[in-house]
Design a protein around this motif. Structure first.
Motif, short mmCIF file in Angstrom:
data_model
loop_
_atom_site.label_atom_id
_atom_site.label_comp_id
_atom_site.label_asym_id
_atom_site.label_seq_id
_atom_site.Cartn_x
_atom_site.Cartn_y
_atom_site.Cartn_z
N LEU A 18 0.81 -1.22 0.00
CA LEU A 18 0.00 0.00 0.00
C LEU A 18 0.84 1.28 0.00
O LEU A 18 0.30 2.37 0.11
N THR A 19 2.14 1.15 -0.13
CA THR A 19 3.01 2.33 -0.21
C THR A 19 3.14 2.79 -1.65
O THR A 19 3.49 2.01 -2.53
N ASP A 20 2.82 4.06 -1.88
CA ASP A 20 3.03 4.67 -3.19
C ASP A 20 3.57 6.07 -2.93
O ASP A 20 2.82 7.04 -2.80
N LYS A 21 4.88 6.16 -2.83
CA LYS A 21 5.50 7.43 -2.44
C LYS A 21 5.30 8.52 -3.48
O LYS A 21 5.34 9.71 -3.16
N SER A 22 5.04 8.13 -4.74
CA SER A 22 4.78 9.14 -5.77
C SER A 22 3.48 9.90 -5.50
O SER A 22 3.31 11.03 -5.95
N LYS A 23 2.58 9.27 -4.75
CA LYS A 23 1.31 9.91 -4.36
C LYS A 23 1.34 10.40 -2.91
O LYS A 23 0.30 10.80 -2.38
N GLU A 24 2.52 10.33 -2.30
CA GLU A 24 2.65 10.65 -0.86
C GLU A 24 1.69 9.78 -0.03
O GLU A 24 1.10 10.24 0.95
N GLN A 25 1.56 8.54 -0.47
CA GLN A 25 0.75 7.55 0.26
C GLN A 25 1.72 6.56 0.90
O GLN A 25 2.45 5.86 0.20
N TYR A 26 1.72 6.51 2.22
CA TYR A 26 2.67 5.69 2.96
C TYR A 26 1.95 4.51 3.60
O TYR A 26 0.85 4.65 4.14
N GLY A 27 2.59 3.36 3.54
CA GLY A 27 1.96 2.15 4.04
C GLY A 27 1.72 2.16 5.53
O GLY A 27 0.77 1.56 6.03
N ILE A 28 2.58 2.84 6.27
CA ILE A 28 2.49 2.83 7.73
C ILE A 28 2.96 4.18 8.28
O ILE A 28 3.93 4.76 7.78
#
Length: 440
Positions: free
Chosen positions: A173-183
């Protein structure tokens, strides 16, 4: 070494209208020290109701958590007299009450309904059977997660996740390009900040702060495994600059959609599920705090509470405010003015018997079960000489815990290895416990 010296040493190391019927006839001006958490901000917003009813006035000193603890500890240990009302927790209250630094809280009247307060919460704020602070809210910890992201990825969160599960989910669930972090996890150093989480991680990985003879265990394999896990998962799947993120910063990250998972205080659920505050209010679900080797100590046991220094010359007015701010009627006032989802959690049975709260707070049952299940007397897999889940209930812990927190943060920042950080932590712990007379 005297008790006061021990507490001062700890804070220096840290670096850091029926319910108003008891109001006095002469108006008083009180200074209250509190933390900048969302529940306390609501308290500040609603406090004019008490001021109007009593004629008293409140001066607010609202501080970041680490700063609050330093200021309040220094003031009460030196009898500085800056504050009439203190926001303190389940760590400080029994220690300070036993030392005679706090006014007892057993005289608020039958209408206060002490029996309505959950017994473990009352016990956590008592010493020798006497209550020294009244709980504003109580909490354990659990796992917040984004059910929309889990569904989109075809993932299912177990009711009782393991830390292995958390790693697998965080990776997907980590997508750093979207600033979405898994934890997202606490990284800001402090005994009540990063070490609140890391302490529970160590517990469930099978570790402990001290063995039965008070010998520090911070360089044990369990500590190395737990802190190594923490640094690894946060480095790979956490947000940048994590050593600046405490509870409030992570709450903001999760509420604005940047975290797929967040393991933290159950008390944050009222904020996360409040659509007035959170962009993910309708996208969030929850599970128990993750476990590893043992379930013992995986979820913390904490209460933020209000207390009055024994040295205060305005105790009558101060107790009037405490009675109002921690009462059943105050819970109703928050529910009616801010929405029932924002009502102070974890303290009163009547809150959890209120159908309006239960309807507004889908997390209510899970939260109270987590609070009641936490066992400060048995926080670890192996026997220990202390009580406390995410803290050790001795005066020295405030300083030692923050020093260790700083070392753990340095490992998270990549400034030194986990082994080096824990070797330094062990050395500091041995020195602290030897100087305090726990070990020879």
């Amino acid at each position: 070494m005297s008790f006061t010296t021990r507490m001062l040493g700890a804070t220096l190391l840290a670096g850091i209208g029926a319910l108003v019927s008891a109001a006095p006839s002469v108006a008083e001006e009180l200074t209250i020290a509190t933390v900048n958490n969302s529940d306390m901000i609501i308290m500040q917003k609603l406090a004019p109701e008490w001021e109007k009813a009593t004629g008293n006035k409140l001066n607010w000193v609202v501080l970041e958590e680490n700063v609050l603890r330093q200021r309040v500890t220094t003031d009460i240990a030196t009898k500085g007299g800056q504050f009439d009302v203190l926001t303190i927790g389940a760590y400080e209250t029994p220690i300070w009450g036993k030392a005679g630094w706090l006014a007892p809280m057993d005289d608020l009247g039958d209408d206060y309904d002490y029996a309505d307060i959950f017994e473990p919460v009352r016990n956590s704020l008592s010493s020798d059977g006497k209550l020294y602070a009244v709980p504003f809210y109580a909490e354990s910890s659990f796992t917040f997660y984004r059910k929309d992201l889990f569904d989109a990825a075809g993932l299912t969160m177990p009711e009782q996740p393991t830390y292995d599960d958390i790693t697998k989910f965080a990776e997907k669930l980590t997508d750093k390009s979207k600033e979405q972090y898994g934890i997202c996890l606490r990284g800001k150093p402090g005994w009540g900040e990063n070490m609140a989480f890391v302490g529970t991680l160590v517990n469930t990985f099978g570790g402990r702060w001290f063995d039965e003879k008070w010998q520090p265990q911070l360089d044990s394999d369990a500590w190395k495994s737990a802190v190594g896990y923490y640094v690894d998962i946060m480095t790979k799947y956490g947000p940048p600059g994590a050593t600046s993120n405490g509870h409030n910063e992570n709450r903001a990250l999760f509420a604005t959609g940047h975290c797929a998972m967040w393991v933290d205080a159950t008390s944050a659920a009222g904020y996360i599920y409040n659509p007035k505050e959170s962009k993910v209010a309708d996208k969030t679900a929850f599970a128990k705090a993750p476990i590893s080797v043992t379930p013992n100590g995986a979820g913390w046991a904490w209460a933020w509470a209000l207390a009055v220094p024994a040295s205060s010359t305005k105790q009558e007015a101060a107790k009037s405010f405490l009675k109002w701010a921690t009462s059943k009627d105050y819970v109703k006032l928050v529910g009616q003015s801010e929405g029932w989802v924002a009502a102070p959690p974890g303290t009163r049975k009547s809150t959890y018997e209120n159908p309006e709260y239960v309807k507004a707070a889908p997390f209510a049952d899970t939260v109270i079960k987590a609070i009641l299940a936490a066992d400060p007397a048995h926080p670890t897999k192996d026997p220990v000489p202390y009580t406390g889940v995410q803290f050790v209930a001795i005066p020295e812990f405030q300083g030692l815990g923050t020093t260790v927190g700083q070392l753990v943060a340095s490992a998270l920042a990549g400034e030194q290895t986990v082994d080096a950080a824990l070797a330094a932590a062990q050395e500091q712990a041995v020195q602290t416990m030897t100087e305090a007379g726990y070990i020879q």
